[in-house]
Write a protein that holds these residues in place. Sequence first.
Motif, PDB file in Angstrom:
ATOM      1  N   GLY A 107       0.824  -1.211   0.000  1.00 49.41           N
ATOM      2  CA  GLY A 107       0.000   0.000   0.000  1.00 49.41           C
ATOM      3  C   GLY A 107       0.857   1.259   0.000  1.00 49.41           C
ATOM      4  O   GLY A 107       0.586   2.208  -0.741  1.00 49.41           O
ATOM      5  N   ASP A 108       1.907   1.256   0.798  1.00 47.94           N
ATOM      6  CA  ASP A 108       2.775   2.438   0.831  1.00 47.94           C
ATOM      7  C   ASP A 108       3.482   2.648  -0.510  1.00 47.94           C
ATOM      8  O   ASP A 108       3.695   3.796  -0.925  1.00 47.94           O
ATOM      9  N   GLY A 111       0.999   4.130  -2.580  1.00 49.42           N
ATOM     10  CA  GLY A 111       0.743   5.462  -2.046  1.00 49.42           C
ATOM     11  C   GLY A 111       1.708   6.513  -2.587  1.00 49.42           C
ATOM     12  O   GLY A 111       1.302   7.635  -2.915  1.00 49.42           O
ATOM     13  N   ARG A 112       2.976   6.148  -2.691  1.00 46.92           N
ATOM     14  CA  ARG A 112       3.947   7.102  -3.233  1.00 46.92           C
ATOM     15  C   ARG A 112       3.517   7.571  -4.617  1.00 46.92           C
ATOM     16  O   ARG A 112       3.676   8.745  -4.982  1.00 46.92           O
ATOM     17  N   ALA A 116       0.564  10.074  -1.654  1.00 48.07           N
ATOM     18  CA  ALA A 116       0.131   9.829  -0.276  1.00 48.07           C
ATOM     19  C   ALA A 116       1.343   9.446   0.560  1.00 48.07           C
ATOM     20  O   ALA A 116       2.089   8.535   0.201  1.00 48.07           O
ATOM     21  N   GLN A 120      -1.159   5.393   4.896  1.00 47.78           N
ATOM     22  CA  GLN A 120      -2.546   5.775   4.574  1.00 47.78           C
ATOM     23  C   GLN A 120      -3.191   4.884   3.519  1.00 47.78           C
ATOM     24  O   GLN A 120      -4.380   5.021   3.233  1.00 47.78           O
ATOM     25  N   VAL A 121      -2.393   4.002   2.918  1.00 50.18           N
ATOM     26  CA  VAL A 121      -2.911   3.158   1.835  1.00 50.18           C
ATOM     27  C   VAL A 121      -2.695   1.701   2.205  1.00 50.18           C
ATOM     28  O   VAL A 121      -1.644   1.328   2.727  1.00 50.18           O
ATOM     29  N   ASP A 241      -2.654  13.594  -0.858  1.00 48.43           N
ATOM     30  CA  ASP A 241      -2.458  14.358   0.383  1.00 48.43           C
ATOM     31  C   ASP A 241      -2.645  15.855   0.148  1.00 48.43           C
ATOM     32  O   ASP A 241      -3.316  16.543   0.925  1.00 48.43           O
ATOM     33  N   CYS A 265      -6.404  -0.848  -3.905  1.00 47.66           N
ATOM     34  CA  CYS A 265      -5.876  -0.137  -2.742  1.00 47.66           C
ATOM     35  C   CYS A 265      -6.916   0.833  -2.204  1.00 47.66           C
ATOM     36  O   CYS A 265      -7.667   1.435  -2.969  1.00 47.66           O
ATOM     37  N   TYR A 267      -7.260   4.219   0.230  1.00 54.52           N
ATOM     38  CA  TYR A 267      -6.627   5.345   0.928  1.00 54.52           C
ATOM     39  C   TYR A 267      -7.627   5.931   1.904  1.00 54.52           C
ATOM     40  O   TYR A 267      -8.765   6.233   1.527  1.00 54.52           O
ATOM     41  N   ALA A 302      -3.716   2.583   8.558  1.00 52.75           N
ATOM     42  CA  ALA A 302      -4.244   2.031   7.307  1.00 52.75           C
ATOM     43  C   ALA A 302      -4.724   0.601   7.471  1.00 52.75           C
ATOM     44  O   ALA A 302      -5.611   0.152   6.738  1.00 52.75           O
TER      45      ALA A 302
END
Lengths: 432, 432
Positions: A107-108, A111-112, A116, A120-121, A241, A265, A267, A302
């Motif tokens: 998830g991270d 997220g990038r 994000a 958060q993901v 974000d 995913c 968020y 998350a």
Amino acid sequence: MSDVFPGGVPEFAPWAGPEPETGGPPCLAAEAAALDAADPLRDRREAFVVDAPGDPEGVVYLDGNSLGALPRGVAGRLAAVVEEEWGRLRIRSWTESGWWTAPERVGDRVGRLLGAAPGQVVAGDSTSVNVFKAVVGAVRLARAAAPGRDEVLVDAATFPTDGYIAASAARLTGCTVRAVPATDVAEAAGPRTAVALVNHVDYRTGRLHDLPGITGALHAAGARTVWDLCHSAGALPVGLDASGADFAVACTYKYLNGGPGAPACLYVRRELQPRFDSPLPGWNSHADPFGMDPAYTPADGAVRGRVGTPEILSLLALDAALDVWDGVDLGVVRAKSLDLTDFFLRCVERYVPAGRTECVTPLPHEERGSQVSLRCAGAGDVMAELVRRGVVGDFRRPDVLRFGFAPLYTSFADTERAARVLGEVVTSGPVR
Amino acid sequence: MSDVFPGGVPEFAPWAGPEPETGGPPCLAAEAAALDAADPLRDRREAFVVDAPGDPEGVVYLDGNSLGALPRGVAGRLAAVVEEEWGRLRIRSWTESGWWTAPERVGDRVGRLLGAAPGQVVAGDSTSVNVFKAVVGAVRLARAAAPGRDEVLVDAATFPTDGYIAASAARLTGCTVRAVPATDVAEAAGPRTAVALVNHVDYRTGRLHDLPGITGALHAAGARTVWDLCHSAGALPVGLDASGADFAVACTYKYLNGGPGAPACLYVRRELQPRFDSPLPGWNSHADPFGMDPAYTPADGAVRGRVGTPEILSLLALDAALDVWDGVDLGVVRAKSLDLTDFFLRCVERYVPAGRTECVTPLPHEERGSQVSLRCAGAGDVMAELVRRGVVGDFRRPDVLRFGFAPLYTSFADTERAARVLGEVVTSGPVR
């Protein structure tokens, strides 16, 4: 039986010459070669299993907005997961191979690419299931602040599953659903609106909607946003974000190349996480999942978006697929995406006789995703013939040809060939 | 730091002799060998990646009730799916490789092992998500017949996720949840009961509940049943159709060996399918999924249980894993399962000093699943030491050692060695 070619799809003569039969100025192949030579992402193509652009037997794949091409690193990684992690370590892999924390780790990484910050993901479950979590969660949040909010706004042109799921979420939470064009959502939001579910990029037209602007308007109306990023994740900078978006759901098997049906995913904006009240509180989202507590206590962060045991093979294939993004700047991806779609539109103008297709994708860059959709009579049969001639896009009823441009592996030469073959097909075929 | 061994887990002396130090009559290895020689399923073991029973360096794997061992056919099939179906055919595989219909096809293969005729089982999503579909669906069915039904009964000893999800389903449908021991569910059902969610085999104790009897009692009370088959699917004949069960959810990564987090299966009894009103009506369950209709029209049949795009890699790994069941009779599996657990209990009696463990799995065959659970002081540390010595079971808080017997690959020699090493550990270790 085709409804466009009543006698069956005819045989088309093979394309033989360097110039399209539509005549006009010289073809754009040389320009494509020059654009490819100057492409800062040109080396990324080697990370994928795709045919060489110049190969006359090869396929031009412009359907990465439906299923991304295979990154070369996936097969080896998945073999190791199966043979070593599952086959030899077995149950130990939940800790020793990091399976348990893979949803947050993957998830991270996604997220990038969505703008994000970490934490958060979370990856797991399908887009539809995540839309359900997000819409119910958003309704509950909105009502905690204002109990009278009982309306869910849905992008009227949404990919249908979002509408079906939003309707179910509304039914279960005592809300009504109102369909509104995405461009009108900001104005439509009112004191009864709990949440709006909007597609960042329209799956059919490729139109890009104003995520920060619509989010700001929803917030001003006291409502929450759920963004469907299926057609923008990996195609352009999303800036979650920075925009203040509340919830978002992203598909990972399109521009993120995670493999067929790769987990979606979810968020949830960091400051909302402590109040996120998921309608699917499975044991993977428990604060102490191995405590086997009969009472549910949600985890922080998350992780709260998880449900049951993740489908590890699909999840780790996605993890391996994400390696192709290491060091890639989404700004560069976006610039190439716009160059590709601009160039494709020029090629279509050059090769396709006027009036045979109509572009439904907005021309202004700020309103365009990473695809070009062309309305075309007999679109289903035209696409079937394109596929037969090695140009793979897809067809959306009733009459849309969809061409997706995945900047990591689509070349300008691919783009030129696709338009050239399209011109050939609509010129030579008895398309009404 | 261990709370059983305050100074840290001590080093244990290696097991050296052929006889346990607990003394007593000769060891049961010879009997194990004779039982293995007579085992009609002994050839099936070769279909799995497991160590040879006689290998002193090998691992005895008795955690197949948590994560089944790897069937040998999976790696090759998955490599072909990745490299050929995804890598070369890409989007065409949705039709040409049968991806689109895989959830029903795989569901039917699992259905055969659950006693379900084709067309009633679909694979996809996690157990938790499927429990949600089933409980909400069952509440809606029960209320369609009697609107006042507002109670969801839940097996009080359930694996926790079922309870969490049932509580969420109840909250969203205006019901209350009442926890009742599975053995009392039949009596507890009354005119307000909409549905009871019961585990076929208790995950902790291995107790097998009376699926046909409880189902009949629920029906007599006008309520519906949702059976959690996670610990019975692939371990014993379930007889779904014969029992009249309404809904069931099965895990495929335990005794069905589908791989980590393999998709779960949802059973909806054929005559209920036209009235099954899923709370997760994703586009994969639409009657015309590619019609992109903004209005939801549910598909007929098991397909109605689908939601979003299935995680194809995990799903097709499961499909390949199911090949080990071809031609296998569940009655033979059940007979061997009971022989294995009976033999294990005899071995424990022989090797483990009296009073060191207490069997919490029922001794009557009709109440026993395919695992043996032993209460044991310091169970967490005992299991850690067992694993160190090559015997893999698992530990469930606070004090249960769980040993799962997967009849397709567990041998009597494995069984004897596991009990022998257990005897050694509890004898030599300073277990309180």
